[in-house]
Design a protein around this motif. Structure first.
Motif, PDB file in Angstrom:
ATOM      1  N   ARG A  59       0.841  -1.197   0.000  1.00 27.98           N
ATOM      2  CA  ARG A  59       0.000   0.000   0.000  1.00 27.98           C
ATOM      3  C   ARG A  59       0.878   1.249   0.000  1.00 27.98           C
ATOM      4  NH1 ARG A  59      -3.729  -2.068   5.033  1.00 27.98           N
ATOM      5  NH2 ARG A  59      -5.103  -3.473   3.884  1.00 27.98           N
ATOM      6  N   PHE A  60       0.507   2.207  -0.815  1.00 28.44           N
ATOM      7  CA  PHE A  60       1.234   3.475  -0.912  1.00 28.44           C
ATOM      8  C   PHE A  60       2.708   3.257  -1.264  1.00 28.44           C
ATOM      9  CE2 PHE A  60      -1.236   7.002   1.550  1.00 28.44           C
ATOM     10  CZ  PHE A  60      -2.208   6.958   0.572  1.00 28.44           C
ATOM     11  N   ALA A  61       2.993   2.210  -2.043  1.00 25.02           N
ATOM     12  CA  ALA A  61       4.369   1.944  -2.463  1.00 25.02           C
ATOM     13  C   ALA A  61       4.474   2.128  -3.971  1.00 25.02           C
ATOM     14  CB  ALA A  61       4.785   0.529  -2.079  1.00 25.02           C
ATOM     15  N   ALA A  62       5.570   2.739  -4.407  1.00 28.86           N
ATOM     16  CA  ALA A  62       5.774   2.945  -5.835  1.00 28.86           C
ATOM     17  C   ALA A  62       7.264   3.049  -6.134  1.00 28.86           C
ATOM     18  CB  ALA A  62       5.043   4.192  -6.327  1.00 28.86           C
ATOM     19  N   ARG A  63       7.584   2.794  -7.377  1.00 22.99           N
ATOM     20  CA  ARG A  63       8.972   2.787  -7.869  1.00 22.99           C
ATOM     21  C   ARG A  63       9.137   3.955  -8.836  1.00 22.99           C
ATOM     22  NH1 ARG A  63      10.642  -2.389 -11.546  1.00 22.99           N
ATOM     23  NH2 ARG A  63      12.476  -1.519 -12.647  1.00 22.99           N
ATOM     24  N   TYR A  64      10.254   4.681  -8.697  1.00 19.29           N
ATOM     25  CA  TYR A  64      10.464   5.885  -9.506  1.00 19.29           C
ATOM     26  C   TYR A  64      11.862   5.930 -10.100  1.00 19.29           C
ATOM     27  CZ  TYR A  64       6.247   7.678  -7.235  1.00 19.29           C
ATOM     28  OH  TYR A  64       4.968   7.842  -6.787  1.00 19.29           O
ATOM     29  N   THR A  65      11.957   6.581 -11.250  1.00 17.23           N
ATOM     30  CA  THR A  65      13.244   6.970 -11.810  1.00 17.23           C
ATOM     31  C   THR A  65      13.501   8.423 -11.415  1.00 17.23           C
ATOM     32  OG1 THR A  65      12.288   7.811 -13.870  1.00 17.23           O
ATOM     33  CG2 THR A  65      12.828   5.460 -13.793  1.00 17.23           C
ATOM     34  N   PRO A  66      14.755   8.897 -11.508  1.00 16.89           N
ATOM     35  CA  PRO A  66      15.016  10.306 -11.192  1.00 16.89           C
ATOM     36  C   PRO A  66      14.178  11.270 -12.021  1.00 16.89           C
ATOM     37  CG  PRO A  66      17.072   9.085 -11.259  1.00 16.89           C
ATOM     38  CD  PRO A  66      16.002   8.144 -11.742  1.00 16.89           C
ATOM     39  N   GLY A  67      13.808  10.875 -13.244  1.00 17.33           N
ATOM     40  CA  GLY A  67      13.014  11.750 -14.091  1.00 17.33           C
ATOM     41  C   GLY A  67      11.562  11.873 -13.667  1.00 17.33           C
TER      42      GLY A  67
ATOM     43  N   VAL B 230       7.211  -6.923  -6.887  1.00 16.28           N
ATOM     44  CA  VAL B 230       5.852  -6.409  -6.718  1.00 16.28           C
ATOM     45  C   VAL B 230       5.643  -5.125  -7.522  1.00 16.28           C
ATOM     46  CG1 VAL B 230       4.194  -5.475  -5.054  1.00 16.28           C
ATOM     47  CG2 VAL B 230       5.594  -7.459  -4.448  1.00 16.28           C
ATOM     48  N   LEU B 231       6.651  -4.255  -7.547  1.00 15.67           N
ATOM     49  CA  LEU B 231       6.494  -2.917  -8.099  1.00 15.67           C
ATOM     50  C   LEU B 231       6.972  -2.842  -9.549  1.00 15.67           C
ATOM     51  CD1 LEU B 231       7.687  -0.822  -5.022  1.00 15.67           C
ATOM     52  CD2 LEU B 231       5.349  -1.465  -5.662  1.00 15.67           C
ATOM     53  N   ALA B 232       6.019  -2.754 -10.463  1.00 12.39           N
ATOM     54  CA  ALA B 232       6.350  -2.577 -11.878  1.00 12.39           C
ATOM     55  C   ALA B 232       6.523  -1.087 -12.167  1.00 12.39           C
ATOM     56  CB  ALA B 232       5.240  -3.153 -12.756  1.00 12.39           C
ATOM     57  N   PRO B 233       7.382  -0.736 -13.131  1.00  9.46           N
ATOM     58  CA  PRO B 233       7.561   0.683 -13.472  1.00  9.46           C
ATOM     59  C   PRO B 233       6.240   1.316 -13.887  1.00  9.46           C
ATOM     60  CG  PRO B 233       9.244  -0.664 -14.529  1.00  9.46           C
ATOM     61  CD  PRO B 233       8.239  -1.609 -13.955  1.00  9.46           C
TER      62      PRO B 233
END
Length: 294
Positions: A138-146, A198-201
């Motif tokens: 929950r409330f988890a996400a994967r990010y790039t610097p951009g 679990v976290l896809a882009p």
């Protein structure tokens, strides 16, 4: 014979997701134990009437952390709670990772951004944002610097709801060797499992996610067992734990690192490891004060 309550949550109109709960209740009943599933937030429950309250699938607690912490405190005062109240409160806030790292446990590097603090985010590698009190991605996400602006919007939403964010580098080893969950019960290794990433882009932080994709059985390595035992030994006060789940991933150097130490309400995955049921039942009976032989 002892009375045992297995604390769970009320999913409302949705199907209950704890497949292990009815199996465990039935196994205890077959041993002649008075056991029942009980909603943790039931205002009419007489928790003091049980010899043991076993926290199982209280899976909405992270959205109601203060209420759940009060419940843990109350139940711990009137009966035996497993795990103990002080352990549960400590494990509810993943800032414990900093304590374990300071104690020498290999962990995934983690920083924290509390409400009101500046959004200092990585600018040279992918990273993950999630709450210090959370479950099921929950409330988890994967990010790039951009994707900095999108990440900042997530932080603003989390802070508005009172959550402290934790920021970790995205561990690419999870795409190769997965995340391993080592389950301990009654003082020894119960079994281990491995799941995929679990976290896809690009998946929004508020989207529902599959918490345990591609779950399979796993035979832990000596290095994984060593990290798990080191993490458990570093829990403050060296408490007696009925259960624990140690989540590990491989770091950039290929060695196992602690992702999470779950001492609140870990899924046991008994459907994947049916041979573990008998040991769980015996350990629960011992915790409830019932002598067990054989």
């Amino acid at each position: 014979m002892p009375r045992i309550a297995l604390a769970t949550y009320d999913p409302g109109a949705e199907p209950h997701r704890d497949d292990d709960l009815p199996v465990l209740v039935r196994a205890l009943l077959e041993r002649g134990i008075e056991a029942e599933a009980q909603y943790w937030d039931d205002p009419w429950a007489d928790w003091g009437g049980y010899d043991l309250v076993l926290i199982r699938s209280t899976w909405d607690y992270s959205w109601r952390a203060a209420e759940f912490a009060d419940w843990v405190e109350r139940v711990g005062r009137v009966t035996r709670l497993a795990n103990p109240a002080d352990v549960v409160r400590w494990s509810m806030d993943k800032r414990y990772l900093g304590e374990l790292a300071a104690a020498g446990v290999p962990t995934v590097p983690t920083s924290y951004i509390a409400p009101g603090e500046a959004a200092e985010l990585p600018d040279g590698h992918e990273y993950v944002i999630k709450p210090t009190s959370g479950a099921g991605a929950r409330f988890a996400a994967r990010y790039t610097p951009g994707e900095h602006d999108t990440a900042v919007r997530q932080l603003a939403r989390m802070h508005a709801e009172g959550f402290t964010a934790m920021v970790q580098p995205y561990v690419r080893g999870i795409e190769v060797s997965g995340e391993r969950a080592l389950q301990f019960f009654g003082g020894r290794l119960l079994h281990a499992s491995r799941k995929g990433a679990v976290l896809a882009p690009g998946t929004p932080y508020d989207a529902e996610k599959v918490a345990h994709p591609d779950l399979t059985r796993w035979q832990p390595t000596a290095d994984e067992l060593a990290v798990a035992e080191r993490a458990l030994a570093a829990v403050p006060g060296a408490p007696e734990l009925l259960y624990a789940r140690v989540d590990l991933v491989d770091g950039e150097d290929g060695t196992p690192r602690l992702m999470e130490l779950e001492l609140v309400e870990p899924n046991l995955f008994l459907w994947l490891h049916p041979g573990s049921l008998e040991h769980v039942v015996k350990a629960v009976l011992v915790a409830a004060g019932e002598g067990v032989t054989g």
